[in-house]
Design an enzyme around this catalytic site. Structure first.
Site, PDB file in Angstrom:
ATOM      1  N   SER A   7     -30.091  11.320   1.796  1.00  0.00           N
ATOM      2  CA  SER A   7     -29.277  12.229   1.862  1.00  0.00           C
ATOM      3  C   SER A   7     -30.321  13.463   2.556  1.00  0.00           C
ATOM      4  O   SER A   7     -31.723  13.239   2.428  1.00  0.00           O
ATOM      5  CB  SER A   7     -29.351  12.757   0.678  1.00  0.00           C
ATOM      6  OG  SER A   7     -29.176  14.162   0.620  1.00  0.00           O
ATOM      7  N   ASP A  34     -24.957  16.478   3.171  1.00  0.00           N
ATOM      8  CA  ASP A  34     -25.015  17.810   1.595  1.00  0.00           C
ATOM      9  C   ASP A  34     -24.413  19.232   2.195  1.00  0.00           C
ATOM     10  O   ASP A  34     -25.395  19.936   1.628  1.00  0.00           O
ATOM     11  CB  ASP A  34     -25.239  17.633   0.492  1.00  0.00           C
ATOM     12  CG  ASP A  34     -25.655  16.313  -0.277  1.00  0.00           C
ATOM     13  OD1 ASP A  34     -24.998  15.659  -0.988  1.00  0.00           O
ATOM     14  OD2 ASP A  34     -27.488  15.500   0.075  1.00  0.00           O
ATOM     15  N   MET A  36     -22.915  22.601   0.345  1.00  0.00           N
ATOM     16  CA  MET A  36     -23.102  23.579  -0.437  1.00  0.00           C
ATOM     17  C   MET A  36     -22.733  24.756  -0.449  1.00  0.00           C
ATOM     18  O   MET A  36     -23.654  25.298   0.979  1.00  0.00           O
ATOM     19  CB  MET A  36     -24.882  23.588  -1.616  1.00  0.00           C
ATOM     20  CG  MET A  36     -24.437  22.432  -1.823  1.00  0.00           C
ATOM     21  SD  MET A  36     -26.693  22.083  -2.621  1.00  0.00           S
ATOM     22  CE  MET A  36     -26.987  20.663  -2.747  1.00  0.00           C
ATOM     23  N   HIS A  65     -20.637  15.043   2.218  1.00  0.00           N
ATOM     24  CA  HIS A  65     -20.164  15.497   1.170  1.00  0.00           C
ATOM     25  C   HIS A  65     -20.265  16.852   0.909  1.00  0.00           C
ATOM     26  O   HIS A  65     -21.296  17.342   1.153  1.00  0.00           O
ATOM     27  CB  HIS A  65     -21.427  14.526   0.141  1.00  0.00           C
ATOM     28  CG  HIS A  65     -21.856  15.035  -1.493  1.00  0.00           C
ATOM     29  ND1 HIS A  65     -22.022  14.763  -2.197  1.00  0.00           N
ATOM     30  CD2 HIS A  65     -20.265  15.878  -1.983  1.00  0.00           C
ATOM     31  CE1 HIS A  65     -21.952  15.528  -3.464  1.00  0.00           C
ATOM     32  NE2 HIS A  65     -20.582  16.304  -3.861  1.00  0.00           N
ATOM     33  N   MET A  67     -19.769  20.555  -0.699  1.00  0.00           N
ATOM     34  CA  MET A  67     -19.849  20.546  -2.592  1.00  0.00           C
ATOM     35  C   MET A  67     -18.782  21.965  -2.547  1.00  0.00           C
ATOM     36  O   MET A  67     -19.738  22.773  -2.700  1.00  0.00           O
ATOM     37  CB  MET A  67     -21.699  20.512  -3.803  1.00  0.00           C
ATOM     38  CG  MET A  67     -21.269  19.397  -3.619  1.00  0.00           C
ATOM     39  SD  MET A  67     -23.373  19.123  -4.004  1.00  0.00           S
ATOM     40  CE  MET A  67     -23.862  18.383  -2.260  1.00  0.00           C
ATOM     41  N   MET A 136     -20.922  11.839  -8.836  1.00  0.00           N
ATOM     42  CA  MET A 136     -21.779  11.978  -9.308  1.00  0.00           C
ATOM     43  C   MET A 136     -22.668  11.637 -10.576  1.00  0.00           C
ATOM     44  O   MET A 136     -22.477  11.759 -11.528  1.00  0.00           O
ATOM     45  CB  MET A 136     -22.036  13.431  -9.594  1.00  0.00           C
ATOM     46  CG  MET A 136     -21.347  14.654  -8.277  1.00  0.00           C
ATOM     47  SD  MET A 136     -22.245  14.168  -6.688  1.00  0.00           S
ATOM     48  CE  MET A 136     -23.960  14.359  -7.082  1.00  0.00           C
ATOM     49  N   GLY A 141     -26.070  19.902  -6.925  1.00  0.00           N
ATOM     50  CA  GLY A 141     -26.574  21.773  -6.385  1.00  0.00           C
ATOM     51  C   GLY A 141     -28.170  21.352  -6.277  1.00  0.00           C
ATOM     52  O   GLY A 141     -28.011  22.503  -5.016  1.00  0.00           O
ATOM     53  N   GLY A 144     -33.167  15.899  -6.635  1.00  0.00           N
ATOM     54  CA  GLY A 144     -34.541  15.880  -7.371  1.00  0.00           C
ATOM     55  C   GLY A 144     -34.628  15.920  -8.753  1.00  0.00           C
ATOM     56  O   GLY A 144     -35.612  16.195  -9.891  1.00  0.00           O
ATOM     57  N   GLY A 175     -27.507  10.674  -6.724  1.00  0.00           N
ATOM     58  CA  GLY A 175     -27.895  11.530  -8.174  1.00  0.00           C
ATOM     59  C   GLY A 175     -28.783  10.858  -8.619  1.00  0.00           C
ATOM     60  O   GLY A 175     -28.104   9.844  -9.624  1.00  0.00           O
ATOM     61  N   GLY A 196     -32.073  10.765  -1.699  1.00  0.00           N
ATOM     62  CA  GLY A 196     -32.445  11.784  -1.611  1.00  0.00           C
ATOM     63  C   GLY A 196     -34.376  11.804  -1.676  1.00  0.00           C
ATOM     64  O   GLY A 196     -35.269  11.319  -0.529  1.00  0.00           O
TER      65      GLY A 196
HETATM   66  C1  DX5 Z   1     -27.077  17.035  -4.888  1.00  0.00           C
HETATM   67  C2  DX5 Z   1     -26.705  16.266  -4.092  1.00  0.00           C
HETATM   68  C3  DX5 Z   1     -27.127  14.618  -3.538  1.00  0.00           C
HETATM   69  C4  DX5 Z   1     -28.709  14.879  -3.568  1.00  0.00           C
HETATM   70  C5  DX5 Z   1     -29.606  13.987  -4.380  1.00  0.00           C
HETATM   71  O1  DX5 Z   1     -26.150  17.803  -5.598  1.00  0.00           O
HETATM   72  O2  DX5 Z   1     -25.287  16.067  -3.601  1.00  0.00           O
HETATM   73  O3  DX5 Z   1     -26.973  13.748  -2.524  1.00  0.00           O
HETATM   74  O4  DX5 Z   1     -29.669  15.286  -2.624  1.00  0.00           O
HETATM   75  O5  DX5 Z   1     -31.254  13.711  -4.430  1.00  0.00           O
HETATM   76  P1  DX5 Z   1     -31.511  13.122  -5.155  1.00  0.00           P
HETATM   77  O6  DX5 Z   1     -31.267  11.437  -4.947  1.00  0.00           O
HETATM   78  O7  DX5 Z   1     -32.864  13.595  -5.001  1.00  0.00           O
HETATM   79  O8  DX5 Z   1     -31.446  12.914  -6.353  1.00  0.00           O
HETATM   80 ZN    ZN Z   2     -24.250  14.373  -1.908  1.00  0.00          ZN
END
Ligand code: DX5
Ligand code: ZN
Length: 215
Positions: A7, A34, A36, A65, A67, A136, A141, A144, A175, A196
């Site tokens: 990510s 991602d 958002m 992705h 969101m 998910m 959102g 980490g 996630g 990520g």
């Molecule tokens: C969260 C995103 C993820 C995020 C994952 O809303 O959709 O793709 O970047 O991050 P990590 O792997 O750090 O949970």
């Molecule tokens: Zn994502």
């Protein structure tokens, strides 16, 4: 051996060139972008101008992705990026069947994403139309966050639904994925892992991708 989709949300946006070139030279399979909107999720990330720059730098397939509310408004824009996969949220689409057909008409893989509270059986009537289902394993959102353990049981249930229906959909998980949760997810039936922070916070991100790919 899962596919790995790092990510870019966890990349250093001041040095995207450097981070994307590192990923281009790593065994990463896809790049996970991602988007958002501050409405569907309580955060805003980046939009199309930034993704165009990312797409230009990237040598790997893009896994987008969204969101956002009303993702159907942006099918052309995502297609114009050259994306391989367009992931829309089940919770954001009243007419999911139409959106899925429109994504496929553009030659992209149609992915449907479920929030942690959404049961997999809502996909029962559409599962054979899908190329990918993304679960998910955190509330979307932010990067980490801590992995929601119940996602393992949910992954097994999704694997069962896919097998029973004869669907060819891949299972992607997003996630809190790291070496530990990643292994459990692969055992539960995951095909693709998004990561990520586990990748970008690792001392050697490319090496971490190799480790995740070998799970
Ligand atoms: C969260 C995103 C993820 C995020 C994952 O809303 O959709 O793709 O970047 O991050 P990590 O792997 O750090 O949970
Ligand atoms: Zn994502």
């Amino acid at each position: 051996m899962p596919l790995i989709s790092p990510s870019l949300l966890s990349a250093d946006f001041g040095h995207l060139d450097r981070d994307i070139s590192m990923l281009n030279n790593s065994p990463a399979d896809w790049f996970h972008l991602d988007v958002m909107d501050g409405v569907f999720v309580p955060n805003i990330s980046f939009g199309f101008p930034v993704m165009q720059a990312m797409a230009h730098l990237s040598q790997k397939p893009l896994d987008v992705h969204l969101m956002i509310v009303q993702p159907e408004k942006f099918i052309n824009e995502v297609s114009d990026l050259g994306a391989k996969i367009m992931n829309v949220h089940y919770e954001a689409c009243t007419h999911l069947h139409r959106v899925v057909q429109q994504i496929k008409d553009k030659g992209m893989m149609a992915g449907v994403t479920l929030n942690p509270h959404t049961p997999v059986n809502v996909l029962e009537e559409i599962i054979t139309d899908l190329d990918l289902v993304m679960l998910m394993s955190v509330n979307p959102g932010f990067g980490g966050q801590k992995f929601i353990e119940h996602s393992l049981e949910k992954t097994r249930r999704l694997r069962h639904l896919i097998t029973k229906s004869g669907s060819k959909a891949l299972i992607e998980i997003d996630g809190g994925v790291n070496r530990t949760t990643g292994r459990l997810l692969v055992e539960a039936g995951a095909d693709v892992l998004v990561a990520g922070s586990a990748i970008f916070n690792a001392p050697d991100p490319a090496e971490e991708i190799t480790i995740l790919r070998d799970l």
